[in-house]
Scaffold this motif. Structure first.
Motif, PDB file in Angstrom:
ATOM      1  N   ILE A 216       0.870  -1.418   0.091  1.00 56.38           N
ATOM      2  CA  ILE A 216      -0.087  -0.235  -0.134  1.00 56.38           C
ATOM      3  C   ILE A 216       0.905   1.286   0.147  1.00 56.38           C
ATOM      4  O   ILE A 216       2.204   1.102   0.491  1.00 56.38           O
ATOM      5  CB  ILE A 216      -0.921   0.111   1.249  1.00 56.38           C
ATOM      6  N   SER A 217       0.338   2.387  -0.487  1.00 56.77           N
ATOM      7  CA  SER A 217       1.390   3.406  -0.603  1.00 56.77           C
ATOM      8  C   SER A 217       0.297   4.648  -0.545  1.00 56.77           C
ATOM      9  O   SER A 217      -0.983   4.640  -1.048  1.00 56.77           O
ATOM     10  CB  SER A 217       2.243   3.629  -1.831  1.00 56.77           C
ATOM     11  N   ALA A 218       0.951   5.860  -0.077  1.00 57.46           N
ATOM     12  CA  ALA A 218       0.194   6.989  -0.046  1.00 57.46           C
ATOM     13  C   ALA A 218       0.848   8.035  -1.074  1.00 57.46           C
ATOM     14  O   ALA A 218       2.374   8.165  -0.882  1.00 57.46           O
ATOM     15  CB  ALA A 218       0.317   7.713   1.484  1.00 57.46           C
ATOM     16  N   ALA A 219       0.360   8.798  -1.884  1.00 68.66           N
ATOM     17  CA  ALA A 219       0.723   9.722  -2.910  1.00 68.66           C
ATOM     18  C   ALA A 219       0.332  11.306  -2.228  1.00 68.66           C
ATOM     19  O   ALA A 219      -0.769  11.449  -2.162  1.00 68.66           O
ATOM     20  CB  ALA A 219       0.357   9.355  -4.151  1.00 68.66           C
ATOM     21  N   GLY A 220       1.433  12.068  -2.262  1.00 69.61           N
ATOM     22  CA  GLY A 220       1.003  13.483  -1.789  1.00 69.61           C
ATOM     23  C   GLY A 220       2.034  14.386  -2.548  1.00 69.61           C
ATOM     24  O   GLY A 220       3.008  14.027  -2.979  1.00 69.61           O
ATOM     25  N   LEU A 221       1.688  15.631  -2.333  1.00 67.69           N
ATOM     26  CA  LEU A 221       2.452  16.645  -2.897  1.00 67.69           C
ATOM     27  C   LEU A 221       3.747  16.794  -2.089  1.00 67.69           C
ATOM     28  O   LEU A 221       3.835  16.465  -0.922  1.00 67.69           O
ATOM     29  CB  LEU A 221       1.798  18.030  -2.867  1.00 67.69           C
ATOM     30  N   TYR A 222       4.885  17.037  -2.605  1.00 63.74           N
ATOM     31  CA  TYR A 222       6.242  17.267  -2.139  1.00 63.74           C
ATOM     32  C   TYR A 222       6.256  18.439  -1.323  1.00 63.74           C
ATOM     33  O   TYR A 222       5.770  19.537  -1.612  1.00 63.74           O
ATOM     34  CB  TYR A 222       7.341  17.077  -3.134  1.00 63.74           C
ATOM     35  N   ASP A 223       6.553  18.212  -0.136  1.00 56.94           N
ATOM     36  CA  ASP A 223       6.880  19.441   0.916  1.00 56.94           C
ATOM     37  C   ASP A 223       7.980  19.188   1.885  1.00 56.94           C
ATOM     38  O   ASP A 223       7.876  18.098   2.386  1.00 56.94           O
ATOM     39  CB  ASP A 223       5.379  19.685   1.538  1.00 56.94           C
ATOM     40  N   GLU A 224       8.946  20.087   2.017  1.00 57.34           N
ATOM     41  CA  GLU A 224       9.836  19.659   2.818  1.00 57.34           C
ATOM     42  C   GLU A 224       9.532  19.267   4.460  1.00 57.34           C
ATOM     43  O   GLU A 224      10.127  18.599   5.277  1.00 57.34           O
ATOM     44  CB  GLU A 224      11.027  20.957   2.825  1.00 57.34           C
ATOM     45  N   SER A 225       8.444  19.804   4.692  1.00 53.73           N
ATOM     46  CA  SER A 225       8.005  19.698   6.166  1.00 53.73           C
ATOM     47  C   SER A 225       7.091  18.426   6.356  1.00 53.73           C
ATOM     48  O   SER A 225       6.636  17.949   7.382  1.00 53.73           O
ATOM     49  CB  SER A 225       7.002  20.755   6.421  1.00 53.73           C
ATOM     50  N   ARG A 226       6.855  17.491   5.354  1.00 50.07           N
ATOM     51  CA  ARG A 226       6.263  16.162   5.492  1.00 50.07           C
ATOM     52  C   ARG A 226       6.919  15.293   6.490  1.00 50.07           C
ATOM     53  O   ARG A 226       8.056  15.203   6.183  1.00 50.07           O
ATOM     54  CB  ARG A 226       5.724  15.596   3.908  1.00 50.07           C
ATOM     55  N   ASN A 227       6.300  14.762   7.287  1.00 48.45           N
ATOM     56  CA  ASN A 227       6.781  13.796   8.080  1.00 48.45           C
ATOM     57  C   ASN A 227       6.871  12.486   7.422  1.00 48.45           C
ATOM     58  O   ASN A 227       5.657  11.677   7.941  1.00 48.45           O
ATOM     59  CB  ASN A 227       6.336  13.846   9.354  1.00 48.45           C
ATOM     60  N   THR A 228       7.733  12.031   6.505  1.00 48.45           N
ATOM     61  CA  THR A 228       7.566  10.937   5.961  1.00 48.45           C
ATOM     62  C   THR A 228       7.741   9.527   6.921  1.00 48.45           C
ATOM     63  O   THR A 228       7.302   8.552   6.614  1.00 48.45           O
ATOM     64  CB  THR A 228       8.656  10.752   4.687  1.00 48.45           C
ATOM     65  N   GLU A 229       8.469   9.725   8.003  1.00 43.33           N
ATOM     66  CA  GLU A 229       8.637   8.695   8.897  1.00 43.33           C
ATOM     67  C   GLU A 229       7.269   8.234   9.553  1.00 43.33           C
ATOM     68  O   GLU A 229       6.904   7.057   9.632  1.00 43.33           O
ATOM     69  CB  GLU A 229       9.627   8.885  10.141  1.00 43.33           C
TER      70      GLU A 229
END
Length: 258
Positions: A216-229
């Motif tokens: 499963i995956s989530a797709a979102g707009l790139y943002d330096e503040s995104r908490n990918t962890e």
């Protein structure tokens, strides 16, 4: 094609569909008593129509192909995997406010089985039954990172890299390094490798044998503040919940690494 050939083609498709690892030509002939030359011709026709695919290893083995999935898409909506994954995919999409996908490996690509979009969709995403490149998708990397060496190496040998953005991984070495990072973290990343403005996070789904069967995956707009962890942790927990329903016997307590 005569009636007898049609029946034989159906028999071969059904036989291949019941084999988890695919069948060789000799195994198909032994199981069906179809003459070897005839079986080979039927396999070639089925492969040409993408009803089956050939996996090259020490012995060529035949597996169900993508077109069989497309034709059976309505039935597939009721498959255990999709039925069991749907509520967790939907919940993850709601929590992350992103499009969340369920997909599986198809040869050296991924094929999308289900997706849930947020109320506001900021960009176009793949449709169900579409295929995608495995080497530059977070979901594809999550799946690849869980394959055995004997499964992974032939797949990597078959890849043809296409540059999608300046960040697309274009070599086997770069991909293997990324897959090692994926194993350590427990989730894969597509860091603007397909689209310059999109970042995706993906986690693997396992079956009762402990084998990776989907992701499963989530797709979102790139943002330096995104908490990918944090996103990875959420998706890993959702993927583990799906895996549990598929009979996965592994350990609880998924934790995202560094």
């Amino acid at each position: 094609m005569g009636t007898r050939s049609v029946v034989r083609a159906i028999d071969i498709l059904m036989l291949i569909s019941e084999s988890a690892d695919g069948l060789s030509l000799n195994e198909i002939v032994d199981a069906t008593d179809i003459p070897k030359t005839t079986a080979y011709e039927i396999l070639g026709m089925l492969q040409e129509k993408s009803m089956i695919q050939a996996v090259e290893s020490r012995v060529r083995r035949y597996q169900i192909g993508v077109q069989a999935f497309v034709i059976g898409n309505r039935y597939l909506q009721n498959m255990d995997l999709i039925k069991r994954a749907r509520p967790f995919v939907d919940e993850a999409s709601k929590k992350l406010d992103m499009t969340v996908f369920l997909a599986m490996l198809d040869g050296n690509q991924i094929i999308y089985l289900y997706k849930r979009e947020p109320e506001v969709v900021p960009f176009h995403t793949a449709s169900v039954s579409n295929r995608g490149d495995v080497y530059c998708s977070s979901l594809g990397k999550a799946i690849l990172s869980c394959l055995s060496e004997s499964e992974l190496n032939p797949l990597l040998d078959s890849l043809e890299y296409r540059r999608r953005t300046a960040r697309t991984l274009m070599t086997r070495t770069a991909l293997l390094e990324d897959l090692e990072r994926t194993r350590v973290r427990g989730y894969g990343l597509d860091d603007r490798e397909v689209l310059d403005f999109v970042m995706c996070v993906g986690a693997p789904v396992f079956d009762h044998r402990g084998r990776v069967i989907a992701g499963i995956s989530a797709a979102g707009l790139y943002d330096e503040s995104r908490n990918t962890e944090a996103e990875g942790r959420l998706l890993m927990n959702a993927a583990m919940s799906i895996s549990r329903l598929m009979g996965y016997p592994g350990n609880d307590g998924i934790q995202a690494g560094g």
